[in-house]
Design an enzyme around this catalytic site. Sequence first.
Site, mmCIF file in Angstrom:
data_model
loop_
_atom_site.group_PDB
_atom_site.id
_atom_site.type_symbol
_atom_site.label_atom_id
_atom_site.label_comp_id
_atom_site.label_asym_id
_atom_site.label_seq_id
_atom_site.Cartn_x
_atom_site.Cartn_y
_atom_site.Cartn_z
ATOM 1 N N HIS A 1 -9.057 -3.849 -1.860
ATOM 2 C CA HIS A 1 -8.067 -3.103 -1.065
ATOM 3 C C HIS A 1 -8.432 -1.613 -1.020
ATOM 4 C CE1 HIS A 1 -3.759 -2.134 0.157
ATOM 5 N NE2 HIS A 1 -4.218 -0.952 -0.247
ATOM 6 N N GLU A 2 -8.783 -1.052 -2.185
ATOM 7 C CA GLU A 2 -9.096 0.389 -2.242
ATOM 8 C C GLU A 2 -10.433 0.702 -1.557
ATOM 9 O OE1 GLU A 2 -6.739 2.230 -2.934
ATOM 10 O OE2 GLU A 2 -5.489 0.732 -3.915
ATOM 11 N N CYS B 1 0.841 -1.190 0.000
ATOM 12 C CA CYS B 1 0.000 0.000 0.000
ATOM 13 C C CYS B 1 0.884 1.250 0.000
ATOM 14 C CB CYS B 1 -0.885 -0.031 1.246
ATOM 15 S SG CYS B 1 -1.966 1.396 1.410
ATOM 16 N N HIS C 1 -10.072 1.227 2.015
ATOM 17 C CA HIS C 1 -9.606 2.582 2.379
ATOM 18 C C HIS C 1 -10.786 3.531 2.621
ATOM 19 C CE1 HIS C 1 -5.281 2.550 2.162
ATOM 20 N NE2 HIS C 1 -5.265 1.996 0.972
HETATM 21 ZN ZN LIG Z 1 -3.696 1.035 0.054
#
Ligand SMILES: [Zn+2]
Length: 188
Positions: A136-137, A94, A140
């Site tokens: 993954h995004e 990341c 966030h």
């Molecule tokens: Zn990330």
Amino acid sequence: MILPINIYSDDILRLKAKPLKGVDSEIEELIASMFESMHNASGIGLAAPQVGRSVRLLVLDLSYITEYEHEKPMVVINPYIISVKGSCDIEEGCLSVPGVLGYIERPSVITLKYRDEHFEERTREFSGMLARALQHEIDHLDGTLFVDRMEKRDRKKIKKELDAIASGTVNTEYPVVAPKLAKVSKQA
Ligand SMILES: [Zn+2]
């Protein structure tokens, strides 16, 4: 414009980001800057909170990976995972946690409802690296980092590295916002 990337343990990475109501010229500018910042940092995905904007927007570009060279760069707004299938263990990294890698188990296929750069609603199934990068995004946008999902024994191994990043000891080839400085500027 290349924007500095907010890194662990900045508070902004822990907020639940707000949905966008549309795409105006300011958001178009943010999207362009996010692509530029992501490419500058050699990343394949970037979420708005990573550049200090707590909104549900992310960009993705996997086109430099041979298998995905025909996949156009993507803008994903207000994403919602409708369903998931299977699971796989893949190593992740990341831009907000520089130098740290870790294996995470996640669903291998996702069906996603989202809005594109024109704020048009789309529904599409994603697999492989696309499914992985999207999950993954999207994390966030909910204030979750991949290190939160690592197995306890793996997390123990990276504790020193995380502490070093949090204290500002970090070496990146792209501009970052040191977590402490970010806190000071928020109070000002
Ligand atoms: Zn990330």
